[in-house]
Scaffold this active site. Sequence first.
Site, PDB file in Angstrom:
ATOM      1  N   SER A   1       0.851  -1.189   0.000  1.00  0.00           N
ATOM      2  CA  SER A   1       0.000   0.000   0.000  1.00  0.00           C
ATOM      3  C   SER A   1       0.885   1.238   0.000  1.00  0.00           C
ATOM      4  O   SER A   1       2.110   1.137   0.044  1.00  0.00           O
ATOM      5  CB  SER A   1      -0.891   0.000   1.242  1.00  0.00           C
ATOM      6  N   LYS A   2       0.236   2.371  -0.025  1.00  0.00           N
ATOM      7  CA  LYS A   2       0.918   3.669  -0.044  1.00  0.00           C
ATOM      8  C   LYS A   2       2.021   3.776   1.011  1.00  0.00           C
ATOM      9  O   LYS A   2       3.035   4.425   0.804  1.00  0.00           O
ATOM     10  CB  LYS A   2      -0.117   4.782   0.212  1.00  0.00           C
ATOM     11  N   ARG A   3       1.740   3.142   2.155  1.00  0.00           N
ATOM     12  CA  ARG A   3       2.707   3.216   3.259  1.00  0.00           C
ATOM     13  C   ARG A   3       4.096   2.722   2.831  1.00  0.00           C
ATOM     14  O   ARG A   3       5.108   3.115   3.394  1.00  0.00           O
ATOM     15  CB  ARG A   3       2.254   2.350   4.446  1.00  0.00           C
TER      16      ARG A   3
END
Length: 499
Positions: free
Chosen positions: A258-260
Amino acid sequence: MTTTEVRTRFAPSPTGFLHVGGARTALFNWLYARHHGGTFVLRIEDTDLERSTEESVEGILDGLQWLGFDWDEGPGPDGDIGDFGPYFQSERLDIYREYVQKLVEEHKAYHCYCTPEELRQRREESLAKGDDPKYDRRCANLTPAEQRALADEGREPVVRFRSSDEGKTVVNDLIRGQIVFDNAMLDDFVILKSDGMPTYNFAVVVDDHLMKITHVIRGDDHISNTPRQIQVYKAFGFPLPEFAHLPMILGSDKTRLSKRHGATSVTEYRDNGFLPEALVNYLALLGWSYSATDTLFSEAELIEKFSLDRVSKNPAVFDMKKLEWMNGVYLREVAPERLTELVIPRLQEEGFIPEEIDATTRERVQHIAVTLQSRMRTLAEFVPSSRYFFTDDVEYDTAAVNKFLYQDHIPEMFDLLIDRLTKTEPFDETHIEQAFLAVQEQVGRKLGDVIQPVRVAVTGTRVSPGMYEVLAILGRDRTCHLLNSAAKMVRHNLSVDSQ
Ligand code: GLU
């Protein structure tokens, strides 16, 4: 024996950018089709009118084109290409309604008049009692008169699929093997919403059938949808396609990517200076491998070697370091002209070169790009590492300056070098080297003790390509100017220190 032509599809929902997972799915479908000389279809699943945007469609098409995944059927520059269109689900609504109608007529689907509020309440009550919260089939057997009465109350019906809740549904997945689902888990899911839009699980079956898709290759987040879809196939009497669910992609901490974890959109990778061929090669290894040791594959090799039986069931871990390494490998192979085209917009954005560039500037940029080529892992690194070629205001690394420049003998040594370089003719690598050797002898030091301070003086840092090459590109005037400024800076600093 006749073999059916392989037809695969990528079916993105245009509710955001093309992310790494989607690109991997597209790649595997594309490779499978190309390997078998089949057809790769692109279908836009835009039935969620609120969340689908034109911008996202553009972004997805753009991303796929950049990666080189050409589709044989799907959206084209002047409308759809292919015999099985339209390829935008939003343009196929009549088709879905017709197929819904068929199921309703055959009592395989029914109108449901329960409102969302009623459904929510009943769900909560069931949960509170510890019962199964799935739809209670209240509308499953309404008479026409009952239906009319409910419609007269102003209720707008949805259409639900009459699922079989006995027995089991078996998914024979080409990657995961046999997966058995208990039909008791299935509910009478909605196939047509009250606004007339089909749901994913219904539209996907109608389209995959009508578009003659032979292999449904997609992310394993869709595994639990597959038994529902199989029931719809069976209700229509459609033959089943093959299913292949690709393993999940995880970030470095082993949670779903994910973006993280950093950039997840394909466009971001392009902006961050990755080459499409490197990203494609890397994406191919997210779940697929050819052997334990082979990692670098050209597009042609991927097409030749790709097979679903080498796709793993286990999650794949996205390793940024490996991608950067791979990008560096591909970057070194890029031809000078292409490399120049790739760095020009980056230099323009930074204001290092003008918007309109002449042949001399282009040639100079090419020379610089080729000089730095082997040191870059991404094109984004080019701008900071080429700074000193384009701007006079050197950004000095303090530690390097303290170590290599602030020494008593430096200003005088630079003066000697400036003197020699002024007379160096022509100002090329060989002659610059001679000037350095002469100064080295004159001052009685090691060659490195001349080169390293010069490097810090002109680049501001302790790492750069070969010094003679750098100076030849910089030219005599700028070289002497930078050495002079550095000599002044050192003199000033030493005199301040001694006060
Ligand atoms: N539109 C669906 C998605 O983007 C397609 C899933 C499928 O391939 O069946 O997840």
